[in-house]
Design an enzyme around this catalytic site. Sequence first.
Site, PDB file in Angstrom:
ATOM      1  N   HIS A  94       6.278 -27.864  25.571  1.00 36.38           N
ATOM      2  CA  HIS A  94       7.353 -28.877  26.476  1.00 36.38           C
ATOM      3  C   HIS A  94       5.807 -29.645  26.914  1.00 36.38           C
ATOM      4  CE1 HIS A  94      11.249 -28.492  26.869  1.00 36.38           C
ATOM      5  NE2 HIS A  94      11.230 -27.182  26.710  1.00 36.38           N
ATOM      6  N   ASP A 129       0.592 -36.116  29.374  1.00 35.29           N
ATOM      7  CA  ASP A 129       2.043 -35.649  29.484  1.00 35.29           C
ATOM      8  C   ASP A 129       2.422 -35.118  27.974  1.00 35.29           C
ATOM      9  OD1 ASP A 129       4.029 -35.045  30.490  1.00 35.29           O
ATOM     10  OD2 ASP A 129       3.928 -36.400  32.322  1.00 35.29           O
TER      11      ASP A 129
HETATM   12  P1  ADP Z   1       6.777 -32.495  34.542  1.00 37.30           P
HETATM   13  O1  ADP Z   1       7.327 -32.205  33.459  1.00 37.30           O
HETATM   14  O2  ADP Z   1       5.839 -32.962  34.217  1.00 37.30           O
HETATM   15  O3  ADP Z   1       7.244 -32.319  35.756  1.00 37.30           O
HETATM   16  P2  ADP Z   1       8.279 -34.818  33.329  1.00 37.30           P
HETATM   17  O4  ADP Z   1       8.576 -36.476  33.611  1.00 37.30           O
HETATM   18  O5  ADP Z   1       8.675 -34.619  32.488  1.00 37.30           O
HETATM   19  O6  ADP Z   1       7.847 -34.762  34.022  1.00 37.30           O
HETATM   20  O7  ADP Z   1       9.759 -34.444  33.783  1.00 37.30           O
HETATM   21  C1  ADP Z   1      10.574 -34.706  35.437  1.00 37.30           C
HETATM   22  C2  ADP Z   1      11.404 -34.538  36.076  1.00 37.30           C
HETATM   23  O8  ADP Z   1      11.552 -34.285  37.389  1.00 37.30           O
HETATM   24  C3  ADP Z   1      12.900 -35.415  35.733  1.00 37.30           C
HETATM   25  O9  ADP Z   1      13.816 -35.149  34.972  1.00 37.30           O
HETATM   26  C4  ADP Z   1      12.705 -36.034  37.003  1.00 37.30           C
HETATM   27  O10 ADP Z   1      13.732 -37.513  37.251  1.00 37.30           O
HETATM   28  C5  ADP Z   1      12.399 -35.002  37.735  1.00 37.30           C
HETATM   29  N1  ADP Z   1      11.939 -35.118  38.910  1.00 37.30           N
HETATM   30  C6  ADP Z   1      10.735 -35.798  39.039  1.00 37.30           C
HETATM   31  N2  ADP Z   1      10.717 -36.656  40.699  1.00 37.30           N
HETATM   32  C7  ADP Z   1      11.929 -36.306  41.550  1.00 37.30           C
HETATM   33  C8  ADP Z   1      11.960 -35.927  42.723  1.00 37.30           C
HETATM   34  N3  ADP Z   1      11.384 -36.614  43.904  1.00 37.30           N
HETATM   35  N4  ADP Z   1      13.458 -35.084  42.647  1.00 37.30           N
HETATM   36  C9  ADP Z   1      14.132 -34.967  41.808  1.00 37.30           C
HETATM   37  N5  ADP Z   1      13.877 -34.893  40.910  1.00 37.30           N
HETATM   38  C10 ADP Z   1      12.960 -35.668  40.246  1.00 37.30           C
HETATM   39  C1  G6P Z   2       5.879 -29.417  33.575  1.00 37.81           C
HETATM   40  C2  G6P Z   2       6.241 -27.726  32.760  1.00 37.81           C
HETATM   41  C3  G6P Z   2       7.372 -27.190  33.513  1.00 37.81           C
HETATM   42  C4  G6P Z   2       7.231 -26.897  34.451  1.00 37.81           C
HETATM   43  C5  G6P Z   2       7.513 -28.291  35.202  1.00 37.81           C
HETATM   44  C6  G6P Z   2       7.791 -28.386  36.865  1.00 37.81           C
HETATM   45  O1  G6P Z   2       7.967 -29.959  32.974  1.00 37.81           O
HETATM   46  O2  G6P Z   2       6.035 -28.137  31.441  1.00 37.81           O
HETATM   47  O3  G6P Z   2       7.244 -25.595  32.240  1.00 37.81           O
HETATM   48  O4  G6P Z   2       8.565 -26.034  34.672  1.00 37.81           O
HETATM   49  O5  G6P Z   2       6.225 -28.979  34.898  1.00 37.81           O
HETATM   50  O6  G6P Z   2       6.079 -27.017  37.268  1.00 37.81           O
HETATM   51  P1  G6P Z   2       6.823 -25.361  38.436  1.00 37.81           P
HETATM   52  O7  G6P Z   2       5.656 -25.040  38.168  1.00 37.81           O
HETATM   53  O8  G6P Z   2       7.449 -25.748  39.208  1.00 37.81           O
HETATM   54  O9  G6P Z   2       8.073 -24.727  37.143  1.00 37.81           O
END
Ligand code: ADP
Ligand code: G6P
Length: 503
Positions: free
Chosen positions: A162, A371
Amino acid sequence: MRQSSLVVVANRLPLDDNAAPDGACEWRRSPGGLTSALHAILEQTPATWVGWAGGTGRAPILPDLGSLQIRPVALSEAELRGYYEGFANSTLWPLYHDAVEPPVFHRDWWETYQSVNHRFAQATAEVAEPGAAVWVQDYHLSLVPQYLRDLRPDLLIGFFLHVPFPPPELFMQLPRRVELLRGMLGADLVGFQRPQAAHNVAQLAAKLLAAQATDDQITLPDARVVRTGAFPVSIDVAEMQSLARRPAVVSRARQLRHDLGEPRRVLLSVDRLDYTKGIEHRLTAYSELLRDGRIKVRDTVVVQVAVPSRERVDSYRSLRDRIEGEVGRINGEYGRVGEAAIHYLNQPFDRAELAALYRTADVMVVTPLRDGMNLVAKEFVAAREDVAGALVLSEFAGAADELQHAFLVNPHDVDGLKETLLCAMRADPADLRARMGAMREHLRGHDIIAWARAYLTALDDSGRLADRLPASGAAGPKSRGVAAKARAVASRSRSVARRRPPA
Ligand code: ADP
Ligand code: G6P
């Protein structure tokens, strides 16, 4: 535990080990892209999910979620530190994100990473029926494909990363680069977010493993063939669209705007509090625009949602301190009584509140330094039923390949970022409508089910895997049966990994 013909293996489970007061289990709608993406398809697909429930000690006993069986893997406190906080999130995560923070290498973390990956492989081998397909997810579990092949040569094994896969010159820094690459290439199909990643892996396989490699196929010295390719992940578009059009969400968006003081423009960012997200560069850009009088606090309101993440890891703790210091400085310098320059929200929100926030934004600012994809950008577009609003998007997010009608920006260039923000704020509504319309059109044909279908068809072109998936566009509405029982929760405050250490 029964055996399944499709097993998904990911570090995180979608299910919390908490039970609600009425005994119902609760979905962990965690603020992270991987579980957000996968839970949408798996709650409707007969399968088993092998993963970690978020605590330490014995693995909890977790109930099935509809047709999805949950197989928890236990981690001890020492394993959490060495495997999750150590090798996964202090070595691989920074290395794979352009080393925007220096990666840390510790030999004992590697030992723990191997043993935990082996435990995941064993748990998977137990629940996979003969000839089953196994889909391993992300950088935490890079060694699982090869371990699993050794344990169960009958399985069809897929791996999907991912996060970005780094250029060879960065990957070459990794002390255990050969073992890691071999582990990942234990799969039959290795999928990435962007084509460049497959190219990087091909170069490394040729150099480190003496493989014959092209950008879509790697032939190892033992003649086994591993296919590779790009499969850009997506979101449950139907779910976000139907949430965003709910009358309660529309009126909540109106209320939010009112609470913000009916400004001319709302700028919104939603991130996990992670150094890859470019939050500090963004704050510098806002602060300079305020300093130079190019935006005024009373007519331009900034909302930064920054949900805490990986809080026991040093680099995350110091990032949080720096960001909170800077937000305090900007508010102290430019805010007034009743008029904050930046509304900083350090909390998890449920999906409906996120949808309302997306609807409130005039400019969505998504500027990670690197990202894999960035699902927030796609969620914003899906939420804009009104075909309005501007998306400012980093060129270094995987989403930039698809959302070409966003205002694309290099987030390292603070002057460029300032100009792009102003340009998005001042854009002609007809131009914004055309851009948003094009991005929404793209998303309609590229939702999470289309992603899973493309990957699973590439893994097994007989169609036996892809046929289990619901039709594209059907994820959201159909998920109500399980979701009604398994209540959506945003908070993971009881998760050890997220808890702040005692002062
Ligand atoms: P990452 O995978 O690095 O966390 P992404 O943008 O791909 O970044 O995914 C983040 C996910 O987490 C999204 O589905 C978003 O809606 C969710 N998210 C981000 N901030 C919050 C929050 N404050 N509360 C709930 N969900 C959140
Ligand atoms: C990114 C990574 C995921 C991970 C998520 C949240 O999306 O690709 O594998 O689950 O961040 O991070 P966390 O450490 O809370 O699992």
